[in-house]
Write a protein that holds these residues in place. Structure first.
Motif, PDB file in Angstrom:
ATOM      1  N   GLY A 129      71.169  68.962 151.539  1.00  0.00           N
ATOM      2  CA  GLY A 129      72.540  68.490 151.640  1.00  0.00           C
ATOM      3  C   GLY A 129      72.955  67.731 150.402  1.00  0.00           C
ATOM      4  N   PRO A 130      74.241  67.802 150.007  1.00  0.00           N
ATOM      5  CA  PRO A 130      74.721  67.066 148.829  1.00  0.00           C
ATOM      6  C   PRO A 130      74.437  65.565 148.964  1.00  0.00           C
ATOM      7  N   LEU A 131      74.012  64.958 147.882  1.00  0.00           N
ATOM      8  CA  LEU A 131      73.687  63.532 147.894  1.00  0.00           C
ATOM      9  C   LEU A 131      73.981  62.966 146.509  1.00  0.00           C
ATOM     10  N   ARG A 132      74.857  61.967 146.446  1.00  0.00           N
ATOM     11  CA  ARG A 132      75.203  61.316 145.180  1.00  0.00           C
ATOM     12  C   ARG A 132      74.496  59.966 145.134  1.00  0.00           C
ATOM     13  N   VAL A 133      73.699  59.762 144.087  1.00  0.00           N
ATOM     14  CA  VAL A 133      72.810  58.595 144.034  1.00  0.00           C
ATOM     15  C   VAL A 133      73.071  57.788 142.767  1.00  0.00           C
ATOM     16  N   LEU A 134      73.097  56.469 142.913  1.00  0.00           N
ATOM     17  CA  LEU A 134      73.173  55.535 141.788  1.00  0.00           C
ATOM     18  C   LEU A 134      71.937  54.647 141.834  1.00  0.00           C
ATOM     19  N   ASP A 135      71.227  54.556 140.714  1.00  0.00           N
ATOM     20  CA  ASP A 135      70.049  53.683 140.620  1.00  0.00           C
ATOM     21  C   ASP A 135      70.350  52.606 139.590  1.00  0.00           C
TER      22      ASP A 135
ATOM     23  N   ALA B 283      81.576  54.878 134.600  1.00  0.00           N
ATOM     24  CA  ALA B 283      80.692  55.963 135.027  1.00  0.00           C
ATOM     25  C   ALA B 283      80.123  55.718 136.420  1.00  0.00           C
ATOM     26  N   ALA B 284      80.095  54.439 136.822  1.00  0.00           N
ATOM     27  CA  ALA B 284      79.515  54.087 138.125  1.00  0.00           C
ATOM     28  C   ALA B 284      80.593  53.826 139.166  1.00  0.00           C
ATOM     29  N   ALA B 285      81.759  54.467 139.000  1.00  0.00           N
ATOM     30  CA  ALA B 285      82.860  54.232 139.934  1.00  0.00           C
ATOM     31  C   ALA B 285      82.563  54.786 141.318  1.00  0.00           C
ATOM     32  N   GLY B 286      81.735  55.837 141.392  1.00  0.00           N
ATOM     33  CA  GLY B 286      81.389  56.404 142.685  1.00  0.00           C
ATOM     34  C   GLY B 286      82.471  57.316 143.231  1.00  0.00           C
ATOM     35  N   PRO B 287      82.455  57.567 144.547  1.00  0.00           N
ATOM     36  CA  PRO B 287      81.565  56.940 145.524  1.00  0.00           C
ATOM     37  C   PRO B 287      80.163  57.568 145.534  1.00  0.00           C
ATOM     38  N   PHE B 288      79.192  56.804 146.069  1.00  0.00           N
ATOM     39  CA  PHE B 288      77.804  57.246 146.140  1.00  0.00           C
ATOM     40  C   PHE B 288      77.333  57.216 147.587  1.00  0.00           C
TER      41      PHE B 288
ATOM     42  N   ALA C 182      80.049  44.506 144.843  1.00  0.00           N
ATOM     43  CA  ALA C 182      80.536  45.560 143.954  1.00  0.00           C
ATOM     44  C   ALA C 182      79.816  46.876 144.214  1.00  0.00           C
ATOM     45  N   LEU C 183      78.533  46.801 144.487  1.00  0.00           N
ATOM     46  CA  LEU C 183      77.786  48.022 144.797  1.00  0.00           C
ATOM     47  C   LEU C 183      78.202  48.578 146.156  1.00  0.00           C
ATOM     48  N   GLY C 184      78.432  47.682 147.121  1.00  0.00           N
ATOM     49  CA  GLY C 184      78.877  48.121 148.434  1.00  0.00           C
ATOM     50  C   GLY C 184      80.215  48.827 148.375  1.00  0.00           C
ATOM     51  N   GLU C 185      81.087  48.376 147.492  1.00  0.00           N
ATOM     52  CA  GLU C 185      82.407  48.981 147.355  1.00  0.00           C
ATOM     53  C   GLU C 185      82.342  50.393 146.785  1.00  0.00           C
ATOM     54  N   ARG C 186      81.206  50.744 146.213  1.00  0.00           N
ATOM     55  CA  ARG C 186      81.049  52.076 145.630  1.00  0.00           C
ATOM     56  C   ARG C 186      80.303  53.023 146.567  1.00  0.00           C
ATOM     57  N   LEU C 187      80.063  52.567 147.785  1.00  0.00           N
ATOM     58  CA  LEU C 187      79.427  53.433 148.772  1.00  0.00           C
ATOM     59  C   LEU C 187      80.464  54.355 149.423  1.00  0.00           C
ATOM     60  N   ALA C 188      80.077  55.601 149.611  1.00  0.00           N
ATOM     61  CA  ALA C 188      80.899  56.526 150.385  1.00  0.00           C
ATOM     62  C   ALA C 188      80.779  56.157 151.862  1.00  0.00           C
TER      63      ALA C 188
END
Length: 343
Positions: free
Chosen positions: A166-172, A232-237, A260-266
């Motif tokens: 399944g599609p998965l967008r990941v930020l580390d 580049a890290a605008a997301g969503p992830f 800020a990281l939570g706001e970029r969650l899908a």
């Protein structure tokens, strides 16, 4: 009748404490020997027995008296043997450090003789307001090598966050060399990932790794700081990773970073955090690490598990769960899901 010198020594000191300290001292000497012998190349040079003259040539020893002193110490500690004028590896530790698969053990020896040892030197002066040690800087790669000892536990935690398909967008965030993202992308062939790193040299290394792994089309690496996330890290992830970097953020700014990281969650996305924690139940590793981080410029004390959970909730990310990743330690994995409050 003259009193025995030994009896005089035992009466002048606490005998049980003295015995314990002497055992500790011998263990400390062993670590120092192993570090010096590994760093100088002596251990690898002794994978086959050699004479002192052969070792002097192999190691380019300009001060043979130093080499001889180290050889004598190694024999005394039982890490080396000497027979017929030829030295050889004897101790299990010395032999293990010659194997590439035990690099994390070699790093642990080096770290405790150098990096962690610095946390205890001049401790009293720092306690009373003296200058902290310089930031982690060049010690980052060393710490990363040590952390590989716990990597199987981290990988298991990571695998639980990554579906097989399944599609998965990941930020580390703080991706380092990109190893965690490599595991994500190899586990899920439909996943894409962005690694974020502050150090330009590390960014370059991660990009080169992505190409070498054949993942360049699915793995991007950007330079940036979580305190000011780049475009580049605008997301969503669907998944955001924050592994072993929490104590790089000052406590007052930590909630803002998490928010800020939570706001970029899908919708339905997960923020996954790993961190060593202090407090009841912490192991020796965490307790030592906390002394080191509080001694370093730009780092902070390790959080407690409760503090970490509270900060995630204050950041507006719901459904916080935590688990102990490594037995007999406080190396924790936490997950939080949902958008930040107000979105």
């Amino acid at each position: 009748m003259a009193r025995s010198p030994l009896l005089s020594v035992l009466r002048s000191q606490d005998p049980l404490a003295m015995a314990g300290i002497f055992r500790d001292w011998k263990s400390l000497l062993r670590l120092h020997f192993l570090h010096a012998a590994f760093e100088s190349g002596l251990l690898h040079a002794l994978e086959a027995p050699r004479t002192t003259a052969e070792l002097e040539e192999a190691l380019d020893a300009r001060r043979p008296e130093l080499l001889q002193a180290l050889l004598d110490l190694g024999v005394t500690l039982g890490e080396l043997s000497c027979s017929g004028g030829r030295y050889a590896l004897r101790g299990r530790r010395a032999r293990a450090l010659c194997e590439a698969r035990n690099d994390a053990l070699a790093a642990m020896v080096e770290a405790n003789v150098t990096y962690y040892n610095e946390a205890y030197r001049n401790f009293a002066a720092r306690l009373r307001g003296g200058p902290l040690n310089e930031g982690v800087g060049s010690q980052g790669p060393l710490v990363a090598r040590v952390s590989k000892i716990s990597e199987p536990y981290v990988e298991r935690f990571l695998d639980h966050q990554v579906p097989r398909r399944g599609p998965l967008r990941v930020l580390d965030v703080g991706c380092g060399s990109g190893l965690h993202l490599r595991r994500v992308l190899e586990r899920n062939g439909e996943a894409t990932a962005l690694g974020l790193e502050v150090d330009p040299a590390v960014v370059l290394q991660a990009r080169e790794n992505a190409d070498a792994w054949g993942l360049g089309g699915r793995l991007r690496v950007a330079q940036g700081d979580a305190r000011a996330l780049p475009d580049a890290a605008a997301g969503p992830f669907d998944l955001v990773l924050l592994f072993s970097v929490v104590y790089y953020f000052q406590v007052p700014e930590r909630v803002a970073v998490l928010r800020a990281l939570g706001e970029r969650l899908a919708p339905g996305g997960v923020l996954a955090v790993t961190t060593s924690c202090r407090g009841p139940g912490a192991g020796t590793f965490e307790a030592n690490l906390s002394v080191a981080t509080t001694s370093m410029e730009g780092l902070t004390a390790l959080p407690t598990p409760a503090e970490m959970e509270t900060q995630l909730r204050e950041a507006g990310i719901g459904a916080v769960r935590s688990e102990r990743l490594v037995p007999d330690s406080r190396y924790m994995g936490l997950t939080a899901s949902g958008h930040a409050a107000g979105r």
